[in-house]
Motif scaffolding. Structure first.
Motif, PDB file in Angstrom:
ATOM      1  N   GLU A 117      -9.621  34.445   0.268  1.00  0.00           N
ATOM      2  CA  GLU A 117     -10.472  33.487  -0.616  1.00  0.00           C
ATOM      3  C   GLU A 117      -9.669  33.279  -2.024  1.00  0.00           C
ATOM      4  O   GLU A 117      -9.422  34.052  -2.576  1.00  0.00           O
ATOM      5  CB  GLU A 117     -11.778  34.243  -0.821  1.00  0.00           C
ATOM      6  N   VAL A 118      -9.738  32.060  -2.138  1.00  0.00           N
ATOM      7  CA  VAL A 118      -9.412  31.330  -3.445  1.00  0.00           C
ATOM      8  C   VAL A 118     -10.734  31.021  -4.065  1.00  0.00           C
ATOM      9  O   VAL A 118     -11.515  29.909  -3.699  1.00  0.00           O
ATOM     10  CB  VAL A 118      -8.374  30.126  -3.484  1.00  0.00           C
ATOM     11  N   TRP A 119     -11.047  31.936  -4.964  1.00  0.00           N
ATOM     12  CA  TRP A 119     -12.403  31.811  -5.887  1.00  0.00           C
ATOM     13  C   TRP A 119     -12.477  30.972  -7.086  1.00  0.00           C
ATOM     14  O   TRP A 119     -13.852  30.874  -7.315  1.00  0.00           O
ATOM     15  CB  TRP A 119     -13.109  33.171  -5.958  1.00  0.00           C
ATOM     16  N   ASP A 120     -11.517  30.258  -7.536  1.00  0.00           N
ATOM     17  CA  ASP A 120     -11.680  29.714  -8.985  1.00  0.00           C
ATOM     18  C   ASP A 120     -11.220  28.291  -9.099  1.00  0.00           C
ATOM     19  O   ASP A 120     -11.086  27.941 -10.264  1.00  0.00           O
ATOM     20  CB  ASP A 120     -11.308  30.521 -10.054  1.00  0.00           C
ATOM     21  N   PRO A 121     -10.786  27.427  -7.866  1.00  0.00           N
ATOM     22  CA  PRO A 121     -10.357  25.936  -7.973  1.00  0.00           C
ATOM     23  C   PRO A 121     -11.593  25.240  -8.505  1.00  0.00           C
ATOM     24  O   PRO A 121     -12.804  25.626  -8.261  1.00  0.00           O
ATOM     25  CB  PRO A 121     -10.222  25.700  -6.498  1.00  0.00           C
ATOM     26  N   ASP A 144      -4.613  30.607  -9.979  1.00  0.00           N
ATOM     27  CA  ASP A 144      -5.836  30.451  -9.273  1.00  0.00           C
ATOM     28  C   ASP A 144      -6.086  31.771  -8.957  1.00  0.00           C
ATOM     29  O   ASP A 144      -5.175  32.827  -8.689  1.00  0.00           O
ATOM     30  CB  ASP A 144      -5.221  29.814  -7.833  1.00  0.00           C
ATOM     31  N   GLY A 145      -7.270  32.290  -8.425  1.00  0.00           N
ATOM     32  CA  GLY A 145      -7.690  33.710  -8.367  1.00  0.00           C
ATOM     33  C   GLY A 145      -7.955  33.895  -6.873  1.00  0.00           C
ATOM     34  O   GLY A 145      -8.339  33.107  -6.185  1.00  0.00           O
ATOM     35  N   PHE A 146      -7.411  35.198  -6.581  1.00  0.00           N
ATOM     36  CA  PHE A 146      -7.467  35.264  -4.904  1.00  0.00           C
ATOM     37  C   PHE A 146      -8.366  36.585  -4.885  1.00  0.00           C
ATOM     38  O   PHE A 146      -8.067  37.555  -5.572  1.00  0.00           O
ATOM     39  CB  PHE A 146      -5.980  35.369  -4.542  1.00  0.00           C
ATOM     40  N   ASN A 147      -9.038  36.769  -3.891  1.00  0.00           N
ATOM     41  CA  ASN A 147      -9.450  37.910  -3.402  1.00  0.00           C
ATOM     42  C   ASN A 147      -9.090  38.101  -1.859  1.00  0.00           C
ATOM     43  O   ASN A 147      -9.140  37.097  -1.009  1.00  0.00           O
ATOM     44  CB  ASN A 147     -11.089  37.972  -3.396  1.00  0.00           C
ATOM     45  N   VAL A 148      -9.136  39.256  -1.330  1.00  0.00           N
ATOM     46  CA  VAL A 148      -8.872  39.752   0.077  1.00  0.00           C
ATOM     47  C   VAL A 148      -9.638  40.729   0.647  1.00  0.00           C
ATOM     48  O   VAL A 148      -9.796  41.907  -0.299  1.00  0.00           O
ATOM     49  CB  VAL A 148      -7.231  40.119   0.447  1.00  0.00           C
ATOM     50  N   TRP A 149     -10.132  40.595   1.699  1.00  0.00           N
ATOM     51  CA  TRP A 149     -11.086  41.839   1.982  1.00  0.00           C
ATOM     52  C   TRP A 149     -10.833  41.949   3.648  1.00  0.00           C
ATOM     53  O   TRP A 149     -10.565  40.754   4.235  1.00  0.00           O
ATOM     54  CB  TRP A 149     -12.512  41.813   1.724  1.00  0.00           C
ATOM     55  N   GLY A 150     -11.453  42.613   4.387  1.00  0.00           N
ATOM     56  CA  GLY A 150     -11.726  42.853   5.667  1.00  0.00           C
ATOM     57  C   GLY A 150     -11.338  44.145   6.391  1.00  0.00           C
ATOM     58  O   GLY A 150     -11.613  45.214   5.640  1.00  0.00           O
ATOM     59  N   THR A 151     -10.697  44.433   7.455  1.00  0.00           N
ATOM     60  CA  THR A 151     -10.178  45.632   8.186  1.00  0.00           C
ATOM     61  C   THR A 151      -8.881  45.303   8.897  1.00  0.00           C
ATOM     62  O   THR A 151      -8.158  44.226   8.881  1.00  0.00           O
ATOM     63  CB  THR A 151     -11.465  45.859   9.302  1.00  0.00           C
ATOM     64  N   ALA A 152      -8.462  46.267   9.482  1.00  0.00           N
ATOM     65  CA  ALA A 152      -7.330  46.260  10.304  1.00  0.00           C
ATOM     66  C   ALA A 152      -7.240  45.071  11.343  1.00  0.00           C
ATOM     67  O   ALA A 152      -6.493  44.722  11.886  1.00  0.00           O
ATOM     68  CB  ALA A 152      -6.853  47.479  10.816  1.00  0.00           C
ATOM     69  N   ASN A 153      -8.520  44.768  11.726  1.00  0.00           N
ATOM     70  CA  ASN A 153      -8.835  43.909  12.844  1.00  0.00           C
ATOM     71  C   ASN A 153      -8.849  42.501  12.396  1.00  0.00           C
ATOM     72  O   ASN A 153      -8.579  41.434  12.939  1.00  0.00           O
ATOM     73  CB  ASN A 153     -10.042  44.231  13.704  1.00  0.00           C
TER      74      ASN A 153
END
Length: 295
Positions: free
Chosen positions: A78-82, A64-73
């Motif tokens: 996201e799991v983007w390929d199920p 399963d492919g994961f992506n992470v984004w955001g800020t310190a807040n």
């Protein structure tokens, strides 16, 4: 005697990830990246609109492919390929506060600029159409420089408004320890040559780097004689490897009506490269009085 002026620059030109509900300027943004390892487990009650009472489990070892984004807040995983569509969990601290280890209660659907914590779980194109409330506990979070997320572990519980069922789960993200930030250096040699047949000037120097990188050297050559100014450019591309100085050379005519002549010229050079780990530009600059000889 060499006249030189040197300065070091770290240009933290980070791309701010734009998200559907707005952009945060609370802290250094994390650009969307795939972590080394990640997992997301979600379970739900039959009346929960997101899970519809089913259990879901995703992990990088399972492909399963994961992506992470955001800020310190705020962080979004996201799991983007199920096969049935992406799953996403977003958690945020109250506005102006960093996301830290601890339990956050009273969370709402408002992830940005809210005095309350935020939570948003969605999956398979299902989400809380009338908003949601919930709570979550961050058990581990660790940052490196420039928004590099080393570790993140949290459990969460979400209930869609007007629903009698809840969804709950756990998320885990891990990356290697933060590596050193790329650094580059540049030096301008104090000697150069001039081709008396073409009036082209050749200047040179060296670059250094702390990791393999393509280093771009750009700058200017200027000579003033009897009130007349000759100007040329410095431009070179160097495949830099750490552990030593790598030579660069640049050749340029004058781009004004005044040609170059033998003697002294002022040379400025800026070396820049891109740190792909931290998504930042780094650079260094040097300037020197260069003596031209016929070559």
């Amino acid at each position: 005697m060499r006249l030189s002026r040197k300065r070091s620059i770290l240009a933290t030109a980070l791309t701010l990830t734009t998200v559907a509900l707005g952009a945060l300027a609370v802290a250094t943004p994390v650009q969307a990246k795939a972590p080394q390892s990640g997992s997301l487990v979600v379970t739900g009650d039959p009346d929960d609109p997101v899970t519809e009472g089913r259990d879901y489990s995703f992990a990088t070892p399972d492909g399963d492919g994961f992506n992470v984004w955001g800020t310190a807040n705020q962080l979004t995983v996201e799991v983007w390929d199920p096969p049935l569509g992406p799953w996403r969990i977003a958690l945020s601290a109250p506005v102006g506060q960093p996301l830290t280890v601890g339990t956050y209660t009273g969370a709402t659907e408002y992830l940005y600029e809210s005095p309350l914590p935020g939570i948003a779980l969605s999956g398979n194109d299902r989400f809380c159409t009338n908003g949601q409330t919930g709570s979550f506990t961050v058990t581990d979070i660790s940052w490196g420089p420039h928004g590099y997320l080393e570790r993140f572990d949290a459990t969460f519980d979400q209930r869609c408004n007007y629903s009698t069922g809840s969804a709950r789960g756990a998320v885990h993200i891990a990356n290697p320890p933060a590596p050193p930030v790329l650094a580059v250096g540049v030096d301008v040699a104090r000697s150069g040559t001039i081709d008396t047949g073409t009036d082209e000037v050749t200047v040179h120097g060296t670059v250094t780097c702390t990791a393999p990188a393509t280093v771009y050297v750009e700058g200017q050559i200027t000579q003033t004689r009897h009130g007349q100014v000759a100007e040329g450019i410095v431009r070179a591309e160097v495949a830099c490897t750490p552990g030593g100085s790598i030579a660069w050379t640049s050749r340029s005519p004058s781009f004004t009506s005044t040609p170059f002549r033998w003697g002294d010229v002022a040379v400025s050079a800026n070396a820049s490269s891109y740190d792909t780990t931290y998504d930042i530009f780094v650079s260094d600059a040097d300037s020197a009085a260069v003596r031209l000889r016929k070559g």
